[in-house]
Design a protein around this motif. Structure first.
Motif, mmCIF file in Angstrom:
data_model
loop_
_atom_site.group_PDB
_atom_site.id
_atom_site.type_symbol
_atom_site.label_atom_id
_atom_site.label_comp_id
_atom_site.label_asym_id
_atom_site.label_seq_id
_atom_site.Cartn_x
_atom_site.Cartn_y
_atom_site.Cartn_z
ATOM 1 N N ILE A 1 23.545 -0.440 25.360
ATOM 2 C CA ILE A 1 23.850 -1.831 24.988
ATOM 3 C C ILE A 1 25.043 -2.369 25.787
ATOM 4 O O ILE A 1 24.946 -3.475 26.334
ATOM 5 C CB ILE A 1 24.075 -1.980 23.461
ATOM 6 C CG1 ILE A 1 22.783 -1.702 22.699
ATOM 7 C CG2 ILE A 1 24.664 -3.340 23.118
ATOM 8 C CD1 ILE A 1 21.747 -2.795 22.676
ATOM 9 N N GLU B 1 24.764 -5.543 28.273
ATOM 10 C CA GLU B 1 25.623 -6.722 28.125
ATOM 11 C C GLU B 1 26.223 -7.106 29.469
ATOM 12 O O GLU B 1 26.244 -8.287 29.833
ATOM 13 C CB GLU B 1 26.716 -6.462 27.086
ATOM 14 C CG GLU B 1 26.185 -6.460 25.670
ATOM 15 C CD GLU B 1 27.204 -5.987 24.633
ATOM 16 O OE1 GLU B 1 28.160 -5.259 24.987
ATOM 17 O OE2 GLU B 1 27.020 -6.346 23.459
ATOM 18 N N ASP C 1 18.471 -8.950 27.957
ATOM 19 C CA ASP C 1 18.027 -8.954 26.564
ATOM 20 C C ASP C 1 16.937 -7.902 26.410
ATOM 21 O O ASP C 1 16.513 -7.289 27.390
ATOM 22 C CB ASP C 1 17.494 -10.336 26.169
ATOM 23 C CG ASP C 1 18.612 -11.366 26.048
ATOM 24 O OD1 ASP C 1 19.704 -11.024 25.562
ATOM 25 O OD2 ASP C 1 18.385 -12.525 26.442
ATOM 26 N N ALA D 1 22.945 -8.704 20.643
ATOM 27 C CA ALA D 1 23.676 -8.701 19.367
ATOM 28 C C ALA D 1 22.709 -8.638 18.192
ATOM 29 O O ALA D 1 22.948 -7.896 17.222
ATOM 30 C CB ALA D 1 24.569 -9.930 19.257
ATOM 31 N N ASP D 2 21.612 -9.373 18.272
ATOM 32 C CA ASP D 2 20.615 -9.346 17.206
ATOM 33 C C ASP D 2 19.922 -7.990 17.142
ATOM 34 O O ASP D 2 19.662 -7.464 16.058
ATOM 35 C CB ASP D 2 19.570 -10.442 17.406
ATOM 36 C CG ASP D 2 20.159 -11.835 17.259
ATOM 37 O OD1 ASP D 2 21.309 -11.968 16.765
ATOM 38 O OD2 ASP D 2 19.477 -12.799 17.658
ATOM 39 N N ARG E 1 21.148 -5.080 18.119
ATOM 40 C CA ARG E 1 22.124 -4.137 17.563
ATOM 41 C C ARG E 1 22.217 -4.285 16.053
ATOM 42 O O ARG E 1 22.202 -3.303 15.313
ATOM 43 C CB ARG E 1 23.496 -4.340 18.188
ATOM 44 C CG ARG E 1 24.553 -3.388 17.647
ATOM 45 C CD ARG E 1 25.949 -3.693 18.145
ATOM 46 N NE ARG E 1 26.079 -3.468 19.559
ATOM 47 C CZ ARG E 1 26.538 -4.379 20.430
ATOM 48 N NH1 ARG E 1 26.895 -5.574 20.016
ATOM 49 N NH2 ARG E 1 26.652 -4.094 21.689
ATOM 50 N N ALA E 2 22.290 -5.508 15.566
ATOM 51 C CA ALA E 2 22.385 -5.749 14.124
ATOM 52 C C ALA E 2 21.145 -5.233 13.384
ATOM 53 O O ALA E 2 21.278 -4.611 12.330
ATOM 54 C CB ALA E 2 22.587 -7.246 13.853
ATOM 55 N N SER F 1 21.300 -1.464 13.284
ATOM 56 C CA SER F 1 22.380 -0.985 12.411
ATOM 57 C C SER F 1 22.001 -1.081 10.944
ATOM 58 O O SER F 1 22.385 -0.229 10.145
ATOM 59 C CB SER F 1 23.659 -1.769 12.685
ATOM 60 O OG SER F 1 24.089 -1.532 14.009
#
Length: 128
Positions: A92, A96, A101, A118-119, A121-122, A125
């Motif tokens: 990631i 970045e 993406d 970011a989405d 990763r979220a 997680s």
């Protein structure tokens, strides 16, 4: 080279799913197995671009579906397993830097979804 992780028949069924179902299946498989699959060879990973010229890293939930989608395109390329923890920690940040993406479970060059890092990763997680 990765061995089959699901049967060819199962993989063919997954390839027929609509985009929303492929996204769901991808995140379920990643959460269950703690891994995802990309395509490439020992020196290079497959990246694509969308119509807006964004760099995209295609990922698949299983080696077998990645193989059915890509095999034969370029000699020596194969499905590459990446553990989720390694992907989050090492891949990631590099993606970045590269302004890339994630392209979820492409089938016939059509992505199920393109998800910003970011989405992605979220979502990973919350499933760990």
């Amino acid at each position: 080279m990765a061995s089959d992780d699901i049967s060819r028949r199962e993989a063919e069924q997954l390839l027929k799913l609509d985009a929303e179902a492929r996204v769901t299946r991808t995140f379920e498989a990643i959460a269950a197995k703690g891994e995802l699959w990309v395509w490439g060879d020992e020196g290079d990973i497959l990246f694509t671009e969308d119509g807006r010229r964004r760099n995209l890293l295609p990922i698949w939930p299983h080696a077998t579906v990645a193989r059915l989608e890509n095999e034969g395109d370029v000699d020596g390329e194969h499905a590459i397993r990446i553990r989720t923890d390694v992907f989050l920690k090492e891949w990631i940040p590099q993606l970045e830097e590269d302004h890339a993406d994630i392209a979820i479970f492409p089938v016939e060059e059509v992505n199920a979804a393109v998800i910003p890092l970011a989405d992605f990763r979220a979502r990973l997680s919350t499933r760990r």
